[in-house]
Design an enzyme around this catalytic site. Structure first.
Site, PDB file in Angstrom:
ATOM      1  N   GLU A  82      89.682 -58.085  -2.461  1.00 28.73           N
ATOM      2  CA  GLU A  82      89.034 -57.465  -1.292  1.00 28.73           C
ATOM      3  C   GLU A  82      88.302 -56.250  -1.833  1.00 28.73           C
ATOM      4  OE1 GLU A  82      88.048 -55.081   1.183  1.00 28.73           O
ATOM      5  OE2 GLU A  82      90.121 -54.736   1.847  1.00 28.73           O
ATOM      6  N   CYS A 137      86.360 -49.616   3.468  1.00 30.34           N
ATOM      7  CA  CYS A 137      85.384 -50.538   2.857  1.00 30.34           C
ATOM      8  C   CYS A 137      84.496 -51.213   3.893  1.00 30.34           C
ATOM      9  CB  CYS A 137      86.084 -51.546   1.976  1.00 30.34           C
ATOM     10  SG  CYS A 137      87.370 -52.374   2.851  1.00 30.34           S
ATOM     11  N   GLU A 196      77.715 -48.747  -2.015  1.00 28.51           N
ATOM     12  CA  GLU A 196      78.846 -48.286  -1.209  1.00 28.51           C
ATOM     13  C   GLU A 196      79.118 -46.811  -1.547  1.00 28.51           C
ATOM     14  OE1 GLU A 196      82.941 -49.769  -2.017  1.00 28.51           O
ATOM     15  OE2 GLU A 196      83.006 -50.057   0.147  1.00 28.51           O
TER      16      GLU A 196
HETATM   17  N1  LIG Z   1      87.798 -52.106  -0.821  1.00 30.19           N
HETATM   18  C1  LIG Z   1      88.380 -50.951  -0.649  1.00 30.19           C
HETATM   19  O1  LIG Z   1      89.112 -50.769   0.295  1.00 30.19           O
HETATM   20  C2  LIG Z   1      88.201 -49.894  -1.683  1.00 30.19           C
HETATM   21  C3  LIG Z   1      87.011 -49.717  -2.347  1.00 30.19           C
HETATM   22  N2  LIG Z   1      86.882 -48.729  -3.271  1.00 30.19           N
HETATM   23  C4  LIG Z   1      85.562 -48.513  -3.897  1.00 30.19           C
HETATM   24  O2  LIG Z   1      85.726 -48.213  -5.265  1.00 30.19           O
HETATM   25  C5  LIG Z   1      85.146 -46.942  -5.566  1.00 30.19           C
HETATM   26  C6  LIG Z   1      85.923 -46.287  -6.671  1.00 30.19           C
HETATM   27  O3  LIG Z   1      87.272 -46.040  -6.264  1.00 30.19           O
HETATM   28  P1  LIG Z   1      88.453 -46.261  -7.305  1.00 30.19           P
HETATM   29  O4  LIG Z   1      89.684 -45.589  -6.853  1.00 30.19           O
HETATM   30  O5  LIG Z   1      87.948 -45.893  -8.656  1.00 30.19           O
HETATM   31  O6  LIG Z   1      88.689 -47.835  -7.170  1.00 30.19           O
HETATM   32  P2  LIG Z   1      89.427 -48.794  -8.158  1.00 30.19           P
HETATM   33  O7  LIG Z   1      88.912 -50.160  -7.941  1.00 30.19           O
HETATM   34  O8  LIG Z   1      89.376 -48.226  -9.527  1.00 30.19           O
HETATM   35  O9  LIG Z   1      90.970 -48.670  -7.671  1.00 30.19           O
HETATM   36  C7  LIG Z   1      91.691 -49.599  -6.920  1.00 30.19           C
HETATM   37  C8  LIG Z   1      93.017 -49.920  -7.599  1.00 30.19           C
HETATM   38  O10 LIG Z   1      92.777 -50.598  -8.840  1.00 30.19           O
HETATM   39  C9  LIG Z   1      93.443 -49.939  -9.901  1.00 30.19           C
HETATM   40  N3  LIG Z   1      92.725 -50.147 -11.159  1.00 30.19           N
HETATM   41  C10 LIG Z   1      91.796 -49.350 -11.745  1.00 30.19           C
HETATM   42  N4  LIG Z   1      91.378 -49.899 -12.913  1.00 30.19           N
HETATM   43  C11 LIG Z   1      92.059 -51.052 -13.065  1.00 30.19           C
HETATM   44  C12 LIG Z   1      92.061 -52.077 -14.057  1.00 30.19           C
HETATM   45  N5  LIG Z   1      91.283 -52.008 -15.135  1.00 30.19           N
HETATM   46  N6  LIG Z   1      92.866 -53.136 -13.894  1.00 30.19           N
HETATM   47  C13 LIG Z   1      93.662 -53.235 -12.798  1.00 30.19           C
HETATM   48  N7  LIG Z   1      93.713 -52.299 -11.843  1.00 30.19           N
HETATM   49  C14 LIG Z   1      92.924 -51.223 -11.956  1.00 30.19           C
HETATM   50  C15 LIG Z   1      93.480 -48.496  -9.438  1.00 30.19           C
HETATM   51  O11 LIG Z   1      94.399 -47.744 -10.187  1.00 30.19           O
HETATM   52  P3  LIG Z   1      94.203 -46.146 -10.287  1.00 30.19           P
HETATM   53  O12 LIG Z   1      94.810 -45.671  -9.046  1.00 30.19           O
HETATM   54  O13 LIG Z   1      94.908 -45.682 -11.476  1.00 30.19           O
HETATM   55  O14 LIG Z   1      92.717 -45.893 -10.372  1.00 30.19           O
HETATM   56  C16 LIG Z   1      93.835 -48.689  -7.972  1.00 30.19           C
HETATM   57  O15 LIG Z   1      95.230 -48.971  -7.836  1.00 30.19           O
HETATM   58  C17 LIG Z   1      85.167 -46.186  -4.246  1.00 30.19           C
HETATM   59  O16 LIG Z   1      84.232 -45.174  -4.208  1.00 30.19           O
HETATM   60  C18 LIG Z   1      84.851 -47.315  -3.300  1.00 30.19           C
HETATM   61  O17 LIG Z   1      83.461 -47.539  -3.310  1.00 30.19           O
HETATM   62  C19 LIG Z   1      87.946 -47.933  -3.589  1.00 30.19           C
HETATM   63  C20 LIG Z   1      89.152 -48.051  -2.969  1.00 30.19           C
HETATM   64  C21 LIG Z   1      89.346 -49.018  -1.907  1.00 30.19           C
HETATM   65  C1  LIG Z   2      96.134 -54.047  11.168  1.00 32.35           C
HETATM   66  C2  LIG Z   2      95.418 -52.820  10.638  1.00 32.35           C
HETATM   67  C3  LIG Z   2      94.717 -53.032   9.337  1.00 32.35           C
HETATM   68  C4  LIG Z   2      93.967 -51.822   8.845  1.00 32.35           C
HETATM   69  C5  LIG Z   2      93.222 -52.147   7.610  1.00 32.35           C
HETATM   70  C6  LIG Z   2      92.418 -51.051   7.061  1.00 32.35           C
HETATM   71  C7  LIG Z   2      91.625 -51.540   5.919  1.00 32.35           C
HETATM   72  C8  LIG Z   2      90.793 -50.810   5.260  1.00 32.35           C
HETATM   73  C9  LIG Z   2      89.975 -51.206   4.089  1.00 32.35           C
HETATM   74  O1  LIG Z   2      90.022 -52.362   3.644  1.00 32.35           O
HETATM   75  O2  LIG Z   2      89.256 -50.329   3.586  1.00 32.35           O
END
Ligand SMILES: NC(=O)C1=CN([C@@H]2O[C@H](COP(=O)(O)OP(=O)(O)OC[C@H]3O[C@@H](n4cnc5c(N)ncnc54)[C@H](OP(=O)(O)O)[C@@H]3O)[C@@H](O)[C@H]2O)C=CC1
Ligand SMILES: CCCCCC/C=C/C(=O)O
Length: 500
Positions: free
Chosen positions: A267, A301, A398
């Site tokens: 996701e 997201c 994003e």
């Molecule tokens: N779809 C969503 O809901 C999300 C999207 N994002 C997007 O990503 C951008 C950057 O955020 P960021 O926190 O860097 O997102 P990441 O994709 O880096 O982080 C998400 C998770 O993946 C882990 N991770 C990081 N590198 C690796 C790897 N090589 N292998 C496996 N797992 C890994 C992270 O660990 P660690 O915590 O150590 O970094 C964290 O638990 C945001 O600005 C946003 O645009 C971010 C978060 C949520």
């Molecule tokens: C039933 C509530 C679900 C909330 C999910 C929020 C997700 C956020 C995201 O994917 O960034």
């Protein structure tokens, strides 16, 4: 926008930090290396606590415990009704500890304390209950064969699961991954984001109190490049569920492919269109559009950050939007009057500010905001750009922050084309009272979630996930439960039966 600093301290409920170690095989333990990392309060940049820093060796230990619990432990073999009973207890314990959990997500992630208390945490408990209710309804089918065979399918837990979760919804993400996997009878290792490890460790403690057997649910805190990468490449993990950036999603998929070909669900990012047609109530829709971008400081997201407005209401819409943005309060997330807390960390804060600079440089017009707040903490003004063209960076990438791009359109055909002109396909909002428009646009947008005359209409029964580079696989709903199950086909001869 109003700035609210120095909030009433009597309202602030900072929790005591009780759990800082890895949770493996039912025990809180130090990391093998003995290393720790600091988790930071984004209101000030100060250290909240030192957390055990798990790495590959700790992931190996956690996977060993989860493997043993899966291969020889009771959890996958329990009747579904027994797993349900224990999960319901887990959900009740979450409810009983709502204030503490809300405090942990607020201090660790800069999330609104009150919102966590009335929405995020109760909703997390409900998600566990939703999947608990499915635990005793997992079944295959009996098949009508073309010759003398009796055949049926079994739905079996997929095995040991690795969950890699992000920081924007630490509680919701935890339960939307762990809930269906527990109900399916899987065992698991969870790696929370380095920014928000606190509530995940607390959930592990509650799971143990509820009676979830040792080894079933393990939590390894640590860095993604190390602990996260060790999960995706592990030879003894049977599935990985990941939420985060598209960039890291690709790494997870590569590691899964080059290790044991484990299935992954991803996701990932989004750049969702929020489309407003001429026939709407402009006042109400301006409110919704603002929420669509600013909710959770824009760190979501599915943020509807590309706002397309039909030309007939464009000017009126902008007036309303600015009016409403002026009442939006940025400040301490423990203050009940605040709408928007600090961005999760310095890196995210700087990333958002750099996108804002791109917007200014590329010639978009700044309608509101555009700056950080003075003083401590990672606060950013709600920022609205107009005169944004589809090829600007702020319209394509994003941002994951409180930044909206407003664009004008003439016809439905035009807006469908422009809304789809993105690498992402996570969500879309369609605001209109015309059913024909709503039906045509909802079927034409290439995205996994469509909200008509509403936004963020999440429900645990509604599958959630993306098209295109927003990933694949679904969280929530029975689709997600199915992704933690695999189908076994069983056939045996039947002799001398007059019926097939
Ligand atoms: N779809 C969503 O809901 C999300 C999207 N994002 C997007 O990503 C951008 C950057 O955020 P960021 O926190 O860097 O997102 P990441 O994709 O880096 O982080 C998400 C998770 O993946 C882990 N991770 C990081 N590198 C690796 C790897 N090589 N292998 C496996 N797992 C890994 C992270 O660990 P660690 O915590 O150590 O970094 C964290 O638990 C945001 O600005 C946003 O645009 C971010 C978060 C949520
Ligand atoms: C039933 C509530 C679900 C909330 C999910 C929020 C997700 C956020 C995201 O994917 O960034």
């Amino acid at each position: 926008m109003t700035v609210q600093n120095g909030s009433d301290k009597s309202q602030i409920k900072i929790p005591k930090i009780k759990f800082t170690k890895l949770f493996i095989n039912g025990e809180f333990i130090d990391s093998i290396s003995g290393k720790t990392f600091e988790t930071i309060d984004p209101r000030s940049g100060e250290v909240i606590a030192k957390i055990a820093e798990g790495d590959k060796q700790d992931i190996d230990l956690a996977v060993k415990a989860a493997r043993e619990a899966f291969d020889n432990g009771p959890w996958p073999r329990l009747p579904g009704c027994e797993r349900r009973r224990i999960m319901l207890k887990f959900a009740d314990l979450i409810d009983e500890n709502v204030e503490e959990l809300a405090g942990l997500d607020a201090i660790d992630g800069g999330k609104l304390y009150n919102f966590c208390k009335i929405a995020d945490i109760p909703s997390a408990a409900e998600t566990i209950r939703y999947f608990a209710g499915a635990a005793d309804k997992i079944h295959g089918s009996t098949l009508k064969m073309s010759r003398e065979l009796h055949a049926y399918t079994l739905r079996e837990p997929i095995g040991v699961v690795g969950h890699i979760i992000p920081w924007n919804f630490p509680s919701q993400m935890f339960v939307m991954k762990v809930g269906p996997a527990l109900a399916a009878g899987c065992t698991m290792v969870v790696k929370p984001a380095e920014q928000t490890p606190l509530s995940a460790l607390y959930y592990a403690h509650l799971a143990k109190l509820a009676g979830i057997p040792d080894g079933v649910l393990n939590v390894v805190t640590g860095y993604g490049y190390c602990a996260g990468a060790a999960i995706s490449s592990h030879m003894d993990i049977d599935k990985v569920s990941f939420t985060g950036s598209t960039e890291v999603g690709r790494l997870v998929m590569q590691a899964a492919a080059t290790s044991n070909l484990k299935p992954v669900s991803l996701e990932l990012g989004g750049k969702s269109p929020f489309i407003i047609f001429n026939d709407v109530d402009v006042d109400k829709v301006a409110d919704l559009a603002l929420q669509g971008t600013l909710f959770n400081k824009g760190e979501i997201c599915v943020a509807g950050s590309r706002v397309f407005v039909q030309e007939g209401i464009y000017d009126k819409f902008l007036v309303k939007l600015v009016e409403k943005a002026k009442t939006w309060v940025v400040g301490d997330p423990f203050d009940p009057n605040v709408h928007q807390g600090p961005q999760v960390d310095k890196k995210q804060y700087e990333r958002i500010l750099s996108f804002i600079e791109h917007g200014k440089r590329e010639g978009a017009t700044l309608l509101t905001g555009g700056k950080p707040l003075d003083g401590k903490g990672y606060y950013i003004e709600p920022t609205i750009f107009t005169d944004v063209s589809d090829d600007m960076i702020i319209a394509k990438e994003e941002i994951f922050g409180p930044v909206m791009s407003v664009m004008k359109f003439k016809t439905m055909e035009e807006v469908i084309k422009r809304a789809n002109a993105t690498k992402y396909g996570l969500a879309a909002g369609i605001m209109t009272n015309d059913l024909n428009i709503a039906n045509t646009v909802s079927r034409s947008i290439r995205a996994g979630v469509i909200w008509i005359n509403c936004y963020f209409a999440f429900d645990r029964d509604l599958p959630y996930g993306g098209y295109k580079m927003s990933g694949f696989g679904r969280d929530l709903g029975m689709e997600s439960l199915n992704s933690y199950l695999q189908v076994k086909s069983v056939a045996m001869p039947i002799h001398d039966s007059p019926w097939l």
